[in-house]
Structures are given as structure tokens and as C-alpha cells.
Scaffold this motif. Structure first.
Motif, PDB file in Angstrom:
ATOM      1  N   GLU A  41       0.704  -1.158   0.054  1.00  0.00           N
ATOM      2  CA  GLU A  41       0.062   0.062   0.112  1.00  0.00           C
ATOM      3  C   GLU A  41       0.855   1.200  -0.062  1.00  0.00           C
ATOM      4  O   GLU A  41       0.480   2.271  -0.588  1.00  0.00           O
ATOM      5  CB  GLU A  41      -0.785  -0.073   1.336  1.00  0.00           C
ATOM      6  N   ALA A  46       0.563   1.853  -5.872  1.00  0.00           N
ATOM      7  CA  ALA A  46      -0.669   1.816  -4.908  1.00  0.00           C
ATOM      8  C   ALA A  46      -1.150   3.061  -4.533  1.00  0.00           C
ATOM      9  O   ALA A  46      -2.119   3.203  -4.514  1.00  0.00           O
ATOM     10  CB  ALA A  46      -0.150   1.155  -3.600  1.00  0.00           C
ATOM     11  N   TRP A  49      -2.946   4.926  -7.434  1.00  0.00           N
ATOM     12  CA  TRP A  49      -4.264   4.394  -7.603  1.00  0.00           C
ATOM     13  C   TRP A  49      -5.176   4.190  -6.283  1.00  0.00           C
ATOM     14  O   TRP A  49      -6.314   3.835  -6.463  1.00  0.00           O
ATOM     15  CB  TRP A  49      -4.442   2.732  -8.243  1.00  0.00           C
ATOM     16  N   GLU A  50      -4.523   4.728  -5.465  1.00  0.00           N
ATOM     17  CA  GLU A  50      -5.276   4.944  -3.900  1.00  0.00           C
ATOM     18  C   GLU A  50      -5.724   3.422  -3.575  1.00  0.00           C
ATOM     19  O   GLU A  50      -6.881   3.130  -2.925  1.00  0.00           O
ATOM     20  CB  GLU A  50      -6.397   5.879  -4.085  1.00  0.00           C
ATOM     21  N   TYR A  51      -4.871   2.488  -3.921  1.00  0.00           N
ATOM     22  CA  TYR A  51      -5.260   1.198  -3.562  1.00  0.00           C
ATOM     23  C   TYR A  51      -5.217   0.661  -1.863  1.00  0.00           C
ATOM     24  O   TYR A  51      -4.181   1.346  -1.160  1.00  0.00           O
ATOM     25  CB  TYR A  51      -4.201   0.152  -4.061  1.00  0.00           C
ATOM     26  N   CYS A  62     -12.313  -5.673  -4.778  1.00  0.00           N
ATOM     27  CA  CYS A  62     -11.240  -6.278  -5.821  1.00  0.00           C
ATOM     28  C   CYS A  62     -11.917  -7.569  -6.412  1.00  0.00           C
ATOM     29  O   CYS A  62     -12.081  -7.907  -7.526  1.00  0.00           O
ATOM     30  CB  CYS A  62      -9.858  -6.325  -5.443  1.00  0.00           C
ATOM     31  N   CYS A  93      -9.245   0.061  -5.247  1.00  0.00           N
ATOM     32  CA  CYS A  93      -8.471   1.034  -5.837  1.00  0.00           C
ATOM     33  C   CYS A  93      -9.514   2.028  -6.568  1.00  0.00           C
ATOM     34  O   CYS A  93     -10.615   1.709  -6.839  1.00  0.00           O
ATOM     35  CB  CYS A  93      -7.505   0.817  -6.341  1.00  0.00           C
ATOM     36  N   LYS A  94      -9.002   3.269  -6.860  1.00  0.00           N
ATOM     37  CA  LYS A  94     -10.068   4.200  -7.895  1.00  0.00           C
ATOM     38  C   LYS A  94     -10.387   3.660  -9.149  1.00  0.00           C
ATOM     39  O   LYS A  94     -11.089   4.440  -9.574  1.00  0.00           O
ATOM     40  CB  LYS A  94      -9.377   5.514  -7.727  1.00  0.00           C
TER      41      LYS A  94
END
Ligand code: SF4
Length: 101
Positions: A41, A46, A49-51, A62, A93-94
Motif C-alpha cells: 500500500e 498503490a 491508484w489509492e489502493y 477487488c 482502488c480508484k
């Protein structure tokens, strides 16, 4: 070399030049994430993509994203956004896009 043999040769060479890039592409595809490390993260990808490994939205996971490559009952799986790594089935994620129903 006759015209017929020349045409066969040219056709065969054309087919082989197409086959090489396709085989190279297949070899570079991310493998199933069974043995892949989990996405960190804290990594730049990450963060981009704001994972997160644990989604804060109940049904946006997911595991039900169209890009998720894991099996239905898997706890993690591949995602083309993170080649060579696995995302958590419970992650988000986004770029999330629900699987078509
Ligand atoms: S695109 Fe995002 S939400 Fe979808 S599987 Fe990949 S990391 Fe998860």
C-alpha cells in the motif's frame, strides 16, 4: 526459386514475424498471483491508484472488480494495474469497475 515457392517463403516469413511478438507478449503477461507478492500500500503505484488492501465500501471489492484476475473464492489475485503482484480480494482502488452482471 519459382514464383510459387517465393510466395510460400514470403507468406511463411510474414507468419513467423507475427508469431514472435505474440509469444513474447504471452511470456510477459503477469502470472497468476498465487506466488506473487502482495501489493504494498505504501508503494508509488498503490498510492497512485489509492489502493487499499481492505475496502471501506462494502460491495466495492477487488474480488468483484472487472479487472480482478483471481478465482472467485481466492483471497488474492492479479490485477493488470499491478503487474507481478497480487491485490487482496477485499481490496479496492480508484480504478474499481464492477464486473458486468
Ligand atoms: S482495478 Fe483496483 S479495484 Fe479492480 S482489481 Fe485492480 S486494484 Fe482491485
Amino acid at each position: 526459386m519459382t514464383d510459387k515457392k517465393r510466395r510460400q517463403f514470403v507468406t511463411m516469413m510474414g507468419a513467423s514475424t507475427v508469431a514472435i511478438p505474440v509469444s513474447a507478449l504471452i511470456g510477459s503477461l503477469p502470472s497468476h498471483a498465487d506466488d506473487a507478492p502482495m501489493v504494498d500500500e505504501a508503494s508509488a503505484a498503490a498510492k497512485n491508484w489509492e489502493y487499499v488492501a481492505q475496502s471501506s465500501v462494502a460491495d466495492n471489492l477487488c474480488s468483484n472488480c472487472a479487472l480482478y484476475q483471481g478465482d472467485d473464492d481466492s483471497s488474492s489475485g492479479g490485477c493488470p494495474l499491478f503487474p507481478g503482484a497480487a491485490v487482496a480480494a477485499a481490496g479496492w482502488c480508484k480504478a474499481y469497475a464492477p464486473k458486468p452482471s
